[in-house]
Design a protein around this motif. Structure first.
Motif, PDB file in Angstrom:
ATOM      1  N   ARG A 184      51.103  38.170   7.854  1.00 29.61           N
ATOM      2  CA  ARG A 184      52.133  37.130   7.780  1.00 29.61           C
ATOM      3  C   ARG A 184      53.388  37.514   8.558  1.00 29.61           C
ATOM      4  O   ARG A 184      54.120  36.666   9.026  1.00 29.61           O
ATOM      5  CB  ARG A 184      52.483  36.857   6.324  1.00 29.61           C
ATOM      6  N   SER A 188      54.012  36.442  12.768  1.00 28.18           N
ATOM      7  CA  SER A 188      54.662  35.247  13.307  1.00 28.18           C
ATOM      8  C   SER A 188      56.176  35.355  13.208  1.00 28.18           C
ATOM      9  O   SER A 188      56.903  34.674  13.930  1.00 28.18           O
ATOM     10  CB  SER A 188      54.172  33.998  12.587  1.00 28.18           C
ATOM     11  N   HIS A 189      56.674  36.209  12.324  1.00 28.74           N
ATOM     12  CA  HIS A 189      58.114  36.433  12.208  1.00 28.74           C
ATOM     13  C   HIS A 189      58.612  37.381  13.303  1.00 28.74           C
ATOM     14  O   HIS A 189      59.681  37.179  13.864  1.00 28.74           O
ATOM     15  CB  HIS A 189      58.438  37.011  10.827  1.00 28.74           C
ATOM     16  N   SER A 204      56.428  36.025  19.013  1.00 26.84           N
ATOM     17  CA  SER A 204      56.035  34.652  19.349  1.00 26.84           C
ATOM     18  C   SER A 204      54.624  34.754  19.903  1.00 26.84           C
ATOM     19  O   SER A 204      54.405  35.359  20.941  1.00 26.84           O
ATOM     20  CB  SER A 204      56.970  34.003  20.350  1.00 26.84           C
ATOM     21  N   ILE A 205      53.686  34.157  19.210  1.00 29.63           N
ATOM     22  CA  ILE A 205      52.265  34.253  19.563  1.00 29.63           C
ATOM     23  C   ILE A 205      51.962  33.222  20.647  1.00 29.63           C
ATOM     24  O   ILE A 205      52.157  32.027  20.454  1.00 29.63           O
ATOM     25  CB  ILE A 205      51.369  34.026  18.325  1.00 29.63           C
ATOM     26  N   THR A 232      45.516  33.275  21.128  1.00 29.97           N
ATOM     27  CA  THR A 232      44.702  34.027  20.178  1.00 29.97           C
ATOM     28  C   THR A 232      43.286  34.160  20.717  1.00 29.97           C
ATOM     29  O   THR A 232      42.819  33.313  21.480  1.00 29.97           O
ATOM     30  CB  THR A 232      44.634  33.341  18.799  1.00 29.97           C
ATOM     31  N   LEU A 249      46.020  39.253  13.760  1.00 27.13           N
ATOM     32  CA  LEU A 249      46.618  38.212  12.933  1.00 27.13           C
ATOM     33  C   LEU A 249      45.874  38.021  11.610  1.00 27.13           C
ATOM     34  O   LEU A 249      46.489  37.840  10.574  1.00 27.13           O
ATOM     35  CB  LEU A 249      46.646  36.886  13.696  1.00 27.13           C
ATOM     36  N   GLY A 288      46.195  38.258  18.390  1.00 28.30           N
ATOM     37  CA  GLY A 288      47.209  37.395  18.994  1.00 28.30           C
ATOM     38  C   GLY A 288      47.899  38.111  20.130  1.00 28.30           C
ATOM     39  O   GLY A 288      48.226  39.293  20.039  1.00 28.30           O
ATOM     40  N   GLY A 335      51.186  38.386  21.815  1.00 25.99           N
ATOM     41  CA  GLY A 335      52.540  38.005  21.436  1.00 25.99           C
ATOM     42  C   GLY A 335      53.607  38.795  22.153  1.00 25.99           C
ATOM     43  O   GLY A 335      53.377  39.893  22.647  1.00 25.99           O
ATOM     44  N   ASP A 374      64.809  30.982  13.946  1.00 22.87           N
ATOM     45  CA  ASP A 374      63.594  30.481  13.300  1.00 22.87           C
ATOM     46  C   ASP A 374      63.814  30.266  11.804  1.00 22.87           C
ATOM     47  O   ASP A 374      63.345  29.268  11.241  1.00 22.87           O
ATOM     48  CB  ASP A 374      62.429  31.452  13.519  1.00 22.87           C
TER      49      ASP A 374
END
Length: 152
Positions: A13, A16-17, A20-21, A24, A108, A122, A124, A135
């Protein structure tokens, strides 16, 4: 079947924080006997994991798979480097992306698909602190708007 479908056993989790993906890609994992049993039990942690490319092969590093409780001397090292299974063309494309523009490969999620453990990797780019704050602001605003719409 879309990418990342199947029984999800672990999810990153925080990825994504922190990133920036952009893209995939699905890959198989080379595992030992007790590792797949631990994964099926959901005892895997992707938080600090990343993937590296060496000699045309891709490896998953820093992913913690807890030792199997019913295992004996055949138990595995929890954070060993694991090889990922991908086509050569896919790996070559990832090599180009990571070398040129400073992208990172992040696991991910891990899931079971057709009886095999798969990992969704991913591509990223790391976010700066101000991007993360932006965000969070956007997320809070969306939550408030949804709450106001629901109250109507």
């Amino acid at each position: 079947m879309p990418k990342g479908s199947g029984k999800v056993l672990a999810q990153n989790r925080k990825a994504s924080h922190d990133y920036s993906i952009i893209d995939t890609i699905e890959a198989g994992i080379v595992l030992k006997g007790t590792e797949i049993k631990s994964i099926r039990a959901g005892r895997i942690n992707l938080k600090d994991g990343y993937a590296t490319i060496r000699n045309g092969e891709i490896f998953l590093q820093n992913v913690h798979i807890s030792p199997y409780e019913q295992g004996n001397v055949f138990n595995h090292d929890p954070v060993r480097t694991r090889k990922l299974l991908m086509h050569k063309k896919q790996i070559a494309r990832l090599v180009g992306e990571t070398k040129s523009s400073g992208y990172t490969l992040i696991p991910l999620k891990v899931y079971i698909k057709d009886g095999y453990a798969k990992v969704l990797i991913g591509l990223g780019k790391g976010k700066k602190k101000y991007d993360k704050r932006e965000d969070l602001k956007r997320k809070d605003q969306k939550r408030e708007i949804d709450r106001a719409m629901k109250a109507r």
